[in-house]
Design an enzyme around this catalytic site. Sequence first.
Site, mmCIF file in Angstrom:
data_model
loop_
_atom_site.group_PDB
_atom_site.id
_atom_site.type_symbol
_atom_site.label_atom_id
_atom_site.label_comp_id
_atom_site.label_asym_id
_atom_site.label_seq_id
_atom_site.Cartn_x
_atom_site.Cartn_y
_atom_site.Cartn_z
ATOM 1 N N GLU A 189 9.919 -11.885 3.899
ATOM 2 C CA GLU A 189 10.108 -10.669 4.698
ATOM 3 C C GLU A 189 9.740 -10.927 6.163
ATOM 4 O O GLU A 189 8.679 -11.478 6.466
ATOM 5 C CB GLU A 189 9.221 -9.556 4.135
ATOM 6 C CG GLU A 189 9.342 -8.225 4.866
ATOM 7 C CD GLU A 189 8.390 -7.173 4.320
ATOM 8 O OE1 GLU A 189 8.655 -5.985 4.528
ATOM 9 O OE2 GLU A 189 7.382 -7.549 3.676
ATOM 10 N N LYS A 202 15.119 -1.860 3.486
ATOM 11 C CA LYS A 202 13.961 -1.648 2.611
ATOM 12 C C LYS A 202 13.876 -0.191 2.149
ATOM 13 O O LYS A 202 13.831 0.730 2.961
ATOM 14 C CB LYS A 202 12.704 -2.054 3.373
ATOM 15 C CG LYS A 202 11.426 -2.080 2.573
ATOM 16 C CD LYS A 202 10.324 -2.679 3.439
ATOM 17 C CE LYS A 202 8.996 -2.767 2.696
ATOM 18 N NZ LYS A 202 7.966 -3.440 3.519
ATOM 19 N N CYS A 217 9.831 -6.334 -0.519
ATOM 20 C CA CYS A 217 8.379 -6.194 -0.551
ATOM 21 C C CYS A 217 7.868 -5.030 -1.400
ATOM 22 O O CYS A 217 7.848 -5.103 -2.619
ATOM 23 C CB CYS A 217 7.847 -6.093 0.879
ATOM 24 S SG CYS A 217 6.059 -6.420 0.982
#
Length: 412
Positions: free
Chosen positions: A142, A217, A254
């Site tokens: 990331e 995300k 993540c």
Amino acid sequence: MMGSQQQREEEGRAIRTPPDSIGGFESLHRLLEANLKPDVFQEVSRLLLGFNCGRPLEPISLPEAATSLSEEHDFDLQAFSFHADKELLRKERIVRVGLIQNSIVFPTTAHFADQKSGILQHVKHMVDAAGASGVNILCLQEAWMMPFAFCTREKRWCEFAEPVNGETTQFLQEFARKYNMVIINPILERDVNHGDTIWNTAVVIGNHGNIIGIHRKNHIPRVGDFNESTYYMEGNTGHPVFETSYGKIAINICYGRHHPLNWLAFGLNGAEIVFNPSATVGELSEPMWPIEARNAAIANSYFVASINRVGTETFPNPFTSGDGKPQHSDFGHFYGSSHISAPDASCTPSLSRYRDGLLVTEMDLNLCRQLKDKWGFRMTARYEIYAELLSKYLNPDFTPQVIVDPTMQKRE
């Protein structure tokens, strides 16, 4: 004299033992291998890592062009192979996947241009090693092209943001064409077409150097030092699966790994490999790290590739968070430990806890359907009852389905 000698020996061990190691070893797997008898180690490995098709996961040899780069530039290099059962009507679907974990190169006080170019040139050697190893799909961590500065709340770090087709994408497109490789490029995105909005984004680069698409995300943390909503909010791209020359892939960035429905949605859309590029620290999440990805692989009958940043990044201005701790200048230690989990509950050993690394893993994607057939999770899922519950839950007048023991009032 004896006390002085003992002190010198202890100081010598401290020098030889990296501060972020596990008892002087790069990973738990290596610690156990060095300290257990071979037969005991094999049984412990079976319990910790599982068996793939009834046998231990096999290491594979890599060409000297890759191993020499690892030695010259001091990064961990490991390689393994997942098998599937032989089928009569389908050919093997062998794909080789690479994961890169990297530290920053220059201090966070250095000029931003130097920081970024330093990382790109540093990571280049690991990308070349992946190419030399025949990797088909490569994923980086990331926001790999910058320090993970989102703990600071300082807006100057937004300067690292770039368009989807910006500097790092162009940098990696050359490697994609050179090595016929799909590359997942997780960046801090600046959406120039929508008022310079910032997003946490993964750009999927095709093996011809083309941009296949992006994913932003889905879930943004608000825990500990993770002050990411100061910079960007939840993504708007849903749960896309990208059909590439080498298989159907998705990216769960993540914090999304903590949300089971996020994993489920990628599976419902047909993903065969889900990549989880991350930046997470030891004190907060390390016990969860080997569990969540493996559970997602099992529950959704796909491979999960977990990539984590490595190293400790110190920032010039101390900051505080909502956990009541005194002000501090670093996030904590990003513990690396990148690994791949398979749908049959087996997984690779992890990369180093404190060094940069490249993990190369060969897999037969036929294993995904074989595990669906074996366990029947999709057939037995009862999605309709959960859809009904979620539909009710979203209504403001939702009442939980709780059945109260009628004798409780009498006892009171």
